[in-house]
Scaffold this motif. Structure first.
Motif, PDB file in Angstrom:
ATOM      1  N   ALA A  83      28.419  39.846  52.711  1.00  0.00           N
ATOM      2  CA  ALA A  83      29.878  39.901  52.706  1.00  0.00           C
ATOM      3  C   ALA A  83      30.407  40.333  51.346  1.00  0.00           C
ATOM      4  O   ALA A  83      31.353  41.131  51.255  1.00  0.00           O
ATOM      5  CB  ALA A  83      30.450  38.530  53.082  1.00  0.00           C
ATOM      6  N   ILE A  84      29.803  39.837  50.277  1.00  0.00           N
ATOM      7  CA  ILE A  84      30.276  40.178  48.937  1.00  0.00           C
ATOM      8  C   ILE A  84      29.994  41.638  48.612  1.00  0.00           C
ATOM      9  O   ILE A  84      30.852  42.347  48.064  1.00  0.00           O
ATOM     10  CB  ILE A  84      29.640  39.242  47.891  1.00  0.00           C
ATOM     11  N   VAL A  85      28.813  42.120  48.946  1.00  0.00           N
ATOM     12  CA  VAL A  85      28.483  43.529  48.675  1.00  0.00           C
ATOM     13  C   VAL A  85      29.399  44.452  49.465  1.00  0.00           C
ATOM     14  O   VAL A  85      29.917  45.439  48.926  1.00  0.00           O
ATOM     15  CB  VAL A  85      27.007  43.808  48.997  1.00  0.00           C
ATOM     16  N   ASP A  86      29.611  44.152  50.749  1.00  0.00           N
ATOM     17  CA  ASP A  86      30.502  44.985  51.564  1.00  0.00           C
ATOM     18  C   ASP A  86      31.912  44.999  50.978  1.00  0.00           C
ATOM     19  O   ASP A  86      32.562  46.048  50.909  1.00  0.00           O
ATOM     20  CB  ASP A  86      30.543  44.464  53.002  1.00  0.00           C
ATOM     21  N   ALA A  87      32.392  43.846  50.554  1.00  0.00           N
ATOM     22  CA  ALA A  87      33.742  43.763  49.982  1.00  0.00           C
ATOM     23  C   ALA A  87      33.826  44.508  48.662  1.00  0.00           C
ATOM     24  O   ALA A  87      34.817  45.194  48.379  1.00  0.00           O
ATOM     25  CB  ALA A  87      34.126  42.293  49.782  1.00  0.00           C
ATOM     26  N   MET A  88      32.792  44.398  47.845  1.00  0.00           N
ATOM     27  CA  MET A  88      32.793  45.094  46.554  1.00  0.00           C
ATOM     28  C   MET A  88      32.729  46.598  46.726  1.00  0.00           C
ATOM     29  O   MET A  88      33.457  47.348  46.066  1.00  0.00           O
ATOM     30  CB  MET A  88      31.618  44.616  45.699  1.00  0.00           C
ATOM     31  N   LYS A  89      31.884  47.040  47.624  1.00  0.00           N
ATOM     32  CA  LYS A  89      31.768  48.487  47.831  1.00  0.00           C
ATOM     33  C   LYS A  89      33.071  49.060  48.374  1.00  0.00           C
ATOM     34  O   LYS A  89      33.462  50.179  48.021  1.00  0.00           O
ATOM     35  CB  LYS A  89      30.614  48.795  48.778  1.00  0.00           C
ATOM     36  N   ALA A  90      33.756  48.302  49.206  1.00  0.00           N
ATOM     37  CA  ALA A  90      35.054  48.761  49.710  1.00  0.00           C
ATOM     38  C   ALA A  90      36.079  48.784  48.587  1.00  0.00           C
ATOM     39  O   ALA A  90      36.967  49.643  48.549  1.00  0.00           O
ATOM     40  CB  ALA A  90      35.528  47.839  50.826  1.00  0.00           C
ATOM     41  N   GLY A  91      35.955  47.870  47.625  1.00  0.00           N
ATOM     42  CA  GLY A  91      36.940  47.766  46.555  1.00  0.00           C
ATOM     43  C   GLY A  91      36.719  48.710  45.397  1.00  0.00           C
ATOM     44  O   GLY A  91      37.662  49.079  44.699  1.00  0.00           O
ATOM     45  N   VAL A  92      35.441  49.132  45.177  1.00  0.00           N
ATOM     46  CA  VAL A  92      35.169  50.003  44.026  1.00  0.00           C
ATOM     47  C   VAL A  92      34.945  51.450  44.444  1.00  0.00           C
ATOM     48  O   VAL A  92      34.554  52.283  43.625  1.00  0.00           O
ATOM     49  CB  VAL A  92      33.931  49.497  43.241  1.00  0.00           C
ATOM     50  N   SER A  93      35.201  51.755  45.704  1.00  0.00           N
ATOM     51  CA  SER A  93      35.134  53.134  46.213  1.00  0.00           C
ATOM     52  C   SER A  93      33.762  53.763  45.995  1.00  0.00           C
ATOM     53  O   SER A  93      33.598  54.737  45.255  1.00  0.00           O
ATOM     54  CB  SER A  93      36.210  54.009  45.548  1.00  0.00           C
ATOM     55  N   GLY A  94      32.776  53.198  46.621  1.00  0.00           N
ATOM     56  CA  GLY A  94      31.453  53.817  46.545  1.00  0.00           C
ATOM     57  C   GLY A  94      30.378  52.832  46.142  1.00  0.00           C
ATOM     58  O   GLY A  94      30.504  51.635  46.335  1.00  0.00           O
ATOM     59  N   ASP A  95      29.329  53.388  45.562  1.00  0.00           N
ATOM     60  CA  ASP A  95      28.150  52.586  45.245  1.00  0.00           C
ATOM     61  C   ASP A  95      28.034  52.270  43.758  1.00  0.00           C
ATOM     62  O   ASP A  95      26.944  51.996  43.261  1.00  0.00           O
ATOM     63  CB  ASP A  95      26.881  53.311  45.714  1.00  0.00           C
ATOM     64  N   LYS A  96      29.119  52.356  43.016  1.00  0.00           N
ATOM     65  CA  LYS A  96      29.058  51.974  41.600  1.00  0.00           C
ATOM     66  C   LYS A  96      28.638  50.524  41.493  1.00  0.00           C
ATOM     67  O   LYS A  96      29.090  49.681  42.263  1.00  0.00           O
ATOM     68  CB  LYS A  96      30.415  52.184  40.928  1.00  0.00           C
ATOM     69  N   ASP A  97      27.768  50.225  40.529  1.00  0.00           N
ATOM     70  CA  ASP A  97      27.261  48.865  40.399  1.00  0.00           C
ATOM     71  C   ASP A  97      28.040  48.047  39.367  1.00  0.00           C
ATOM     72  O   ASP A  97      27.543  47.066  38.830  1.00  0.00           O
ATOM     73  CB  ASP A  97      25.770  48.867  40.039  1.00  0.00           C
ATOM     74  N   SER A  98      29.265  48.472  39.079  1.00  0.00           N
ATOM     75  CA  SER A  98      30.141  47.701  38.189  1.00  0.00           C
ATOM     76  C   SER A  98      31.576  47.829  38.685  1.00  0.00           C
ATOM     77  O   SER A  98      31.908  48.774  39.413  1.00  0.00           O
ATOM     78  CB  SER A  98      30.024  48.197  36.745  1.00  0.00           C
ATOM     79  N   ILE A  99      32.407  46.883  38.304  1.00  0.00           N
ATOM     80  CA  ILE A  99      33.810  46.932  38.698  1.00  0.00           C
ATOM     81  C   ILE A  99      34.693  46.733  37.474  1.00  0.00           C
ATOM     82  O   ILE A  99      34.308  46.063  36.509  1.00  0.00           O
ATOM     83  CB  ILE A  99      34.142  45.859  39.765  1.00  0.00           C
ATOM     84  N   ASP A 100      35.875  47.332  37.531  1.00  0.00           N
ATOM     85  CA  ASP A 100      36.832  47.162  36.439  1.00  0.00           C
ATOM     86  C   ASP A 100      37.872  46.125  36.843  1.00  0.00           C
ATOM     87  O   ASP A 100      37.781  45.505  37.910  1.00  0.00           O
ATOM     88  CB  ASP A 100      37.493  48.499  36.074  1.00  0.00           C
ATOM     89  N   LEU A 101      38.864  45.932  35.994  1.00  0.00           N
ATOM     90  CA  LEU A 101      39.863  44.884  36.233  1.00  0.00           C
ATOM     91  C   LEU A 101      40.630  45.114  37.528  1.00  0.00           C
ATOM     92  O   LEU A 101      40.833  44.177  38.311  1.00  0.00           O
ATOM     93  CB  LEU A 101      40.836  44.810  35.047  1.00  0.00           C
ATOM     94  N   GLU A 102      41.064  46.346  37.762  1.00  0.00           N
ATOM     95  CA  GLU A 102      41.844  46.610  38.973  1.00  0.00           C
ATOM     96  C   GLU A 102      41.027  46.345  40.233  1.00  0.00           C
ATOM     97  O   GLU A 102      41.529  45.804  41.213  1.00  0.00           O
ATOM     98  CB  GLU A 102      42.360  48.060  38.963  1.00  0.00           C
ATOM     99  N   ALA A 103      39.749  46.743  40.198  1.00  0.00           N
ATOM    100  CA  ALA A 103      38.880  46.486  41.349  1.00  0.00           C
ATOM    101  C   ALA A 103      38.669  44.981  41.535  1.00  0.00           C
ATOM    102  O   ALA A 103      38.622  44.470  42.666  1.00  0.00           O
ATOM    103  CB  ALA A 103      37.543  47.185  41.166  1.00  0.00           C
TER     104      ALA A 103
END
Length: 292
Positions: free
Chosen positions: A115-135
């Motif tokens: 669930a967390i990976v699916d949510a993160m990938k939807a939020g960071v637009s792709g397969d980037k393995d890091s997220i910024d503040l907006e994401a």
């Protein structure tokens, strides 16, 4: 000798009784005056207490309405320091244990790697393995209360009906969100928060329509429940921060506050658990072999 009347009757008895009656009347008057003074004092205290209570309630209502109206700004102000405590580079690895800990504890995703990976990938637009503040903020906002949880709550409350009354919607919405947070709010705060999110059913002129009951459909219910959950989680986070009086970076940097040694041990065990969970998320992210 004693005073006697014309027929030799003593005059002292009536005089003594008269004096006792006068003294008794004075004492009774003083007692009543004291009781009245005490009653008035208690009444003034009660009125001042009610006035302060009304002012606090009005101030809290304005505060909650302000949070609801400017929710995104309030979330950014509260959560940005947390994100910045994870890293000083402007981005955080998606598998960071402290990031995962915060996300799990402040969303409806649960401790599920998939669930967390699916949510993160939807939020960071792709397969980037890091997220910024907006994401990060988007991740919290979108997943504070899942759409499925809200729809299930609506279906349970309607029992086949297409709509429910506004008051029913508030009650079921509060019940749903209440089970998502650990901090207990007073009923008055929940009522004020539900009114701010769902509305009160009043028209713009302040008059309530008596001819037609305000009804809430499924889409409106889901929208309001998700917003209610965001507000409740934000208030919970703020109140916990105030109650602990600990620097945000210390809490979410995985370091225990300077308390008892047992607290340090519990914190270390806790972070070891999140590091293991981080490995599950990393496996799910890179190889697709998710552990549910």
């Amino acid at each position: 000798g004693s005073l006697r009347g014309p027929r030799g009757l003593s005059l002292c008895g009536p005089m003594v009784n008269f004096d006792k009656n006068v003294q008794g009347a004075k004492l009774d008057a003083r007692r009543k005056a004291f009781e009245e003074k005490h009653r008035l004092k208690e009444e003034r205290t009660r009125l001042r207490h009610e006035e302060r209570k009304e002012k606090r309630a009005a101030a809290e209502q304005r505060l909650l309405e302000g949070i609801v109206a400017g929710l995104e700004g309030a979330e950014s102000k509260a959560y940005a320091p947390v994100f910045n405590s994870f890293s000083n580079t402007g981005s955080v690895e998606s598998t960071s244990p402290v990031l995962l800990k915060f996300v799990v504890e402040h969303t409806d995703l649960g401790r599920s790697a998939r669930a967390i990976v699916d949510a993160m990938k939807a939020g960071v637009s792709g397969d980037k393995d890091s997220i910024d503040l907006e994401a990060f903020l988007t991740l919290l906002r979108v997943n504070t209360a899942s759409e499925k949880s809200c729809r299930d709550s609506f279906l349970e409350s309607t029992r086949g009906r297409p709509t429910i009354s506004l008051e029913e919607a508030k009650a079921y919405g509060v019940h749903l969100v209440l089970n998502m947070i650990s901090l207990e709010f007073q009923k008055e705060k929940w009522d004020a928060l539900a009114d701010a999110v769902f509305g009160t059913g009043e028209q713009q002129d302040g008059q309530t329509s008596a001819s037609e009951e305000v009804l809430v459909g499924q889409e409106r219910y889901v929208e309001c429940c998700q917003k209610l959950a965001r507000c409740a989680r934000l208030l919970e986070f703020q109140e916990l921060q105030l109650s602990e009086a600990v620097d945000v970076g210390t809490v979410w940097g995985g370091q225990a506050p300077a308390r008892a040694e047992s607290s340090q041990g519990r914190t270390n065990q806790d972070m070891e658990s999140w590091q293991l969970f981080s490995q599950d998320v990393r496996t799910c992210w890179r190889k697709g072999g998710c552990i549910a």
